[in-house]
Design a protein around this motif. Structure first.
Motif, PDB file in Angstrom:
ATOM      1  N   LEU A 125       1.100  -6.530  -1.213  1.00 21.32           N
ATOM      2  CA  LEU A 125       0.577  -5.619  -0.199  1.00 21.32           C
ATOM      3  C   LEU A 125       1.595  -4.520   0.102  1.00 21.32           C
ATOM      4  O   LEU A 125       1.248  -3.345   0.177  1.00 21.32           O
ATOM      5  N   GLU A 126       2.843  -4.931   0.272  1.00 22.30           N
ATOM      6  CA  GLU A 126       3.876  -3.964   0.593  1.00 22.30           C
ATOM      7  C   GLU A 126       4.067  -2.949  -0.541  1.00 22.30           C
ATOM      8  O   GLU A 126       4.221  -1.754  -0.303  1.00 22.30           O
ATOM      9  N   ALA A 127       4.004  -3.475  -1.783  1.00 17.08           N
ATOM     10  CA  ALA A 127       4.193  -2.590  -2.929  1.00 17.08           C
ATOM     11  C   ALA A 127       3.084  -1.531  -3.010  1.00 17.08           C
ATOM     12  O   ALA A 127       3.305  -0.425  -3.490  1.00 17.08           O
ATOM     13  N   ARG A 128       1.868  -1.863  -2.539  1.00 18.35           N
ATOM     14  CA  ARG A 128       0.744  -0.928  -2.641  1.00 18.35           C
ATOM     15  C   ARG A 128       0.361  -0.310  -1.305  1.00 18.35           C
ATOM     16  O   ARG A 128      -0.703   0.280  -1.182  1.00 18.35           O
ATOM     17  N   LEU A 129       1.227  -0.453  -0.324  1.00 22.71           N
ATOM     18  CA  LEU A 129       0.858  -0.017   1.028  1.00 22.71           C
ATOM     19  C   LEU A 129       0.534   1.480   1.094  1.00 22.71           C
ATOM     20  O   LEU A 129      -0.434   1.889   1.742  1.00 22.71           O
ATOM     21  N   ASP A 130       1.314   2.285   0.379  1.00 31.19           N
ATOM     22  CA  ASP A 130       1.061   3.731   0.415  1.00 31.19           C
ATOM     23  C   ASP A 130      -0.342   4.050  -0.111  1.00 31.19           C
ATOM     24  O   ASP A 130      -1.054   4.883   0.451  1.00 31.19           O
ATOM     25  N   ASP A 131      -0.717   3.356  -1.194  1.00 33.66           N
ATOM     26  CA  ASP A 131      -2.049   3.589  -1.768  1.00 33.66           C
ATOM     27  C   ASP A 131      -3.148   3.158  -0.795  1.00 33.66           C
ATOM     28  O   ASP A 131      -4.182   3.802  -0.686  1.00 33.66           O
ATOM     29  N   ILE A 132      -2.892   2.032  -0.120  1.00 34.28           N
ATOM     30  CA  ILE A 132      -3.882   1.545   0.854  1.00 34.28           C
ATOM     31  C   ILE A 132      -4.044   2.572   1.979  1.00 34.28           C
ATOM     32  O   ILE A 132      -5.156   2.889   2.392  1.00 34.28           O
ATOM     33  N   CYS A 133      -2.897   3.091   2.447  1.00 30.80           N
ATOM     34  CA  CYS A 133      -2.931   4.071   3.543  1.00 30.80           C
ATOM     35  C   CYS A 133      -3.684   5.342   3.127  1.00 30.80           C
ATOM     36  O   CYS A 133      -4.275   6.025   3.967  1.00 30.80           O
ATOM     37  N   ASP A 134      -3.644   5.662   1.820  1.00 35.17           N
ATOM     38  CA  ASP A 134      -4.318   6.872   1.339  1.00 35.17           C
ATOM     39  C   ASP A 134      -5.836   6.722   1.290  1.00 35.17           C
ATOM     40  O   ASP A 134      -6.559   7.708   1.208  1.00 35.17           O
ATOM     41  N   GLN A 135      -6.308   5.482   1.289  1.00 35.81           N
ATOM     42  CA  GLN A 135      -7.755   5.288   1.181  1.00 35.81           C
ATOM     43  C   GLN A 135      -8.404   5.338   2.563  1.00 35.81           C
ATOM     44  O   GLN A 135      -7.780   4.968   3.561  1.00 35.81           O
ATOM     45  N   PRO A 136      -9.658   5.805   2.588  1.00 41.86           N
ATOM     46  CA  PRO A 136     -10.331   5.840   3.887  1.00 41.86           C
ATOM     47  C   PRO A 136     -10.588   4.424   4.404  1.00 41.86           C
ATOM     48  O   PRO A 136     -10.791   3.507   3.619  1.00 41.86           O
ATOM     49  N   LEU A 137     -10.531   4.261   5.723  1.00 38.96           N
ATOM     50  CA  LEU A 137     -10.848   2.959   6.316  1.00 38.96           C
ATOM     51  C   LEU A 137     -12.334   2.680   6.180  1.00 38.96           C
ATOM     52  O   LEU A 137     -13.134   3.609   6.246  1.00 38.96           O
ATOM     53  N   PRO A 138     -12.691   1.409   6.003  1.00 32.61           N
ATOM     54  CA  PRO A 138     -14.121   1.093   5.976  1.00 32.61           C
ATOM     55  C   PRO A 138     -14.770   1.474   7.312  1.00 32.61           C
ATOM     56  O   PRO A 138     -14.229   1.167   8.365  1.00 32.61           O
ATOM     57  N   GLU A 139     -15.900   2.180   7.226  1.00 30.50           N
ATOM     58  CA  GLU A 139     -16.613   2.588   8.444  1.00 30.50           C
ATOM     59  C   GLU A 139     -17.871   1.753   8.569  1.00 30.50           C
ATOM     60  O   GLU A 139     -18.451   1.362   7.564  1.00 30.50           O
ATOM     61  N   PRO A 140     -18.278   1.509   9.813  1.00 27.99           N
ATOM     62  CA  PRO A 140     -19.547   0.771   9.962  1.00 27.99           C
ATOM     63  C   PRO A 140     -20.702   1.623   9.475  1.00 27.99           C
ATOM     64  O   PRO A 140     -20.675   2.852   9.559  1.00 27.99           O
ATOM     65  N   GLU A 141     -21.697   0.933   8.951  1.00 27.30           N
ATOM     66  CA  GLU A 141     -22.911   1.618   8.514  1.00 27.30           C
ATOM     67  C   GLU A 141     -23.680   2.017   9.762  1.00 27.30           C
ATOM     68  O   GLU A 141     -23.915   1.175  10.632  1.00 27.30           O
TER      69      GLU A 141
END
Lengths: 199, 247
Positions: free
Chosen positions: A171-187
């Motif tokens: 998780l830590e190694a890919r944290l920057d990539d995770i932060c770059d993705q949009p958060l899941p939004e409710p439908e």
């Protein structure tokens, strides 16, 4: 479910009263420092088991002091226990507090710069290493000649913590990539009556 | 008392546009008798740090002190001597000499230092006995398991009675059972025999034996955690939490 079914199993071993039942349970799990059940929980559980027809009062033991009601398992209780043994235990890995904490910290983003996701990961890592350190010490102190079952339980806990630590590493190694993705939004679903279209 | 410290320790390999900063401004302080694990992804600088601490490589900038003696600028011959007397090294692949027996291997550092072979081997045999190898003194490395070979290597690292042991992935070549044994033994080396132990590892399970873990990333210390046994939850409570069990 597990305490309830464990108590049922201990009553099948032989009928007991609540006090004895509690002691037997705690001995089985390696002492109350491992898994403490309060007397109230024992008596509530016994009352529920009786109500469901899974146990029945078989008599009263009265030496000195208050009377102790002795419980035994009914055929229905036996069937319930068989079903427990025949079914696998569900691993509850997806409803994960750390994961939701991390997602909330991502959602809050710059609103809480001092406790962002990186901090969540670090605090968790520190906590898990602390647990792993203690578990390892306990495991190495246990006597394989008399406490083998406990050792295997500790091994299980160690393996789980180890897996969690490895997961944190990923998780830590890919944290920057995770932060770059949009958060899941409710439908967004329309609520109530559909609005009239106005031209 | 601090046995090992670095201040602003920096190591840059190469120069100009191709320069690589393996370590950048690392300042750590390790107390005497502490067991420290250094962790981090590969390429984070953990082996470079260990090499600097052991005087195997020289820093580009900053200082390293072993027992309050600065070693960064020390002339080669003095550094070699300090390394031989004050520091013991343990490696992933044991680096034992195949034609020599366990006791001869373990005695080697002080034999080379001029101690008479009989005396050197007596001392080596004492360390081997402490590590449960009293009956394997005359076995050659190929007659020993990986875990036993690593125990011989740790005895060898201690035979000159150094105050500091540096271990680079000491369990990297072992199965999990032998790894636990070696990690436990290194913890003993620190607690029972009062040596400072600094160990590089990528294995969380092994790092958990330490008193303290330093996390490196991109040549910098990014995090640190101190481990204390007394505050730990019991195993069953933990297992219960993991499983989400309980009524």
């Amino acid at each position: 479910m597990s305490v309830r079914n464990a108590l049922l199993g201990l009553l099948l071993q032989h009928p007991r009263h609540g006090y004895e039942l509690r002691a037997a349970f705690e001995a089985l799990v390696g002492g109350k420092q491992n898994w403490e059940v309060k007397p109230a929980q024992i008596y509530t559980t016994l009352a529920r088991l009786e109500e469901a027809g899974l146990v029945v009062q078989q008599g009263v033991e009265q030496e000195s002091g208050p009377a102790k009601r002795i419980y035994a398992v009914t055929p229905q209780g036996r069937a319930e226990l068989d079903a427990w043994f025949e079914t696998g235990v569900e691993g509850a890995h997806q409803r994960d507090e750390l994961f939701v904490k991390l997602m909330v910290s991502l959602a809050l983003g710059s609103d809480i710069p001092e406790v962002g996701p990186q901090q969540v990961i670090r605090a968790q890592r520190s906590r898990l290493y602390q647990e792993l350190h203690g578990l390892t010490a306990q495991r190495n102190a246990a006597d394989p000649k008399s406490e083998l079952a406990q050792i295997f339980l500790l091994d299980k806990a160690i393996m789980h913590v180890e897996a969690d630590l490895r997961w944190l590493e990923l998780l830590e190694a890919r944290l920057d990539d995770i932060c770059d993705q949009p958060l899941p939004e409710p439908e967004v679903k329309p609520r109530g009556r559909p609005k009239k279209m106005i031209d | 008392m601090s046995t090992v410290s670095t201040d602003n320790l920096t190591k840059i390999y190469g120069s100009g546009p191709t320069a690589v900063t393996a370590l950048g401004h690392v300042s750590i302080d390790v107390q005497s008798g502490q067991f420290v694990a250094v962790m981090g992804p590969s390429g984070c600088g953990k082996s470079t740090l260990l090499h600097m601490l052991g005087g195997l490589d020289r820093p580009t900038e900053g200082t390293v002190s072993i027992g309050d003696i600065p070693i960064a600028e020390m002339p080669d011959n003095r550094l070699t001597e300090l390394r031989r007397r004050k520091i013991g090294f343990v490696f992933q692949f044991y680096n034992l000499i195949p034609v020599m027996t366990a006791v001869e291997n373990a005695a080697l550092p002080i034999t080379l230092d001029g101690v008479r072979p009989a005396e050197a081997q007596k001392k080596a045999a004492e360390w081997l006995a402490r590590f449960g190898l009293a009956d394997r003194l005359h076995s050659r490395p190929d007659q020993l398991s990986g875990g036993q070979q690593q125990r011989v290597a740790i005895a060898r690292a201690l035979v000159a009675e150094p105050s500091l042991i540096l271990a680079d992935e000491p369990t990297g070549n072992l199965d999990s059972r032998a790894s636990d044994e070696i990690a436990g033994l290194l913890a003993d080396v620190s607690k029972k025999y009062e040596r400072t132990v600094i160990m590089v590892t990528h294995d969380p399970r092994i790092a958990a034996y330490a008193d303290r873990i330093i996390f490196l990333k991109d040549g910098k210390v990014v995090d640190e955690t101190v481990l204390d046994t007394s505050t730990t939850e019991s195993a069953v409570m933990l297992a219960e939490k993991i499983q989400g069990m309980g009524d």
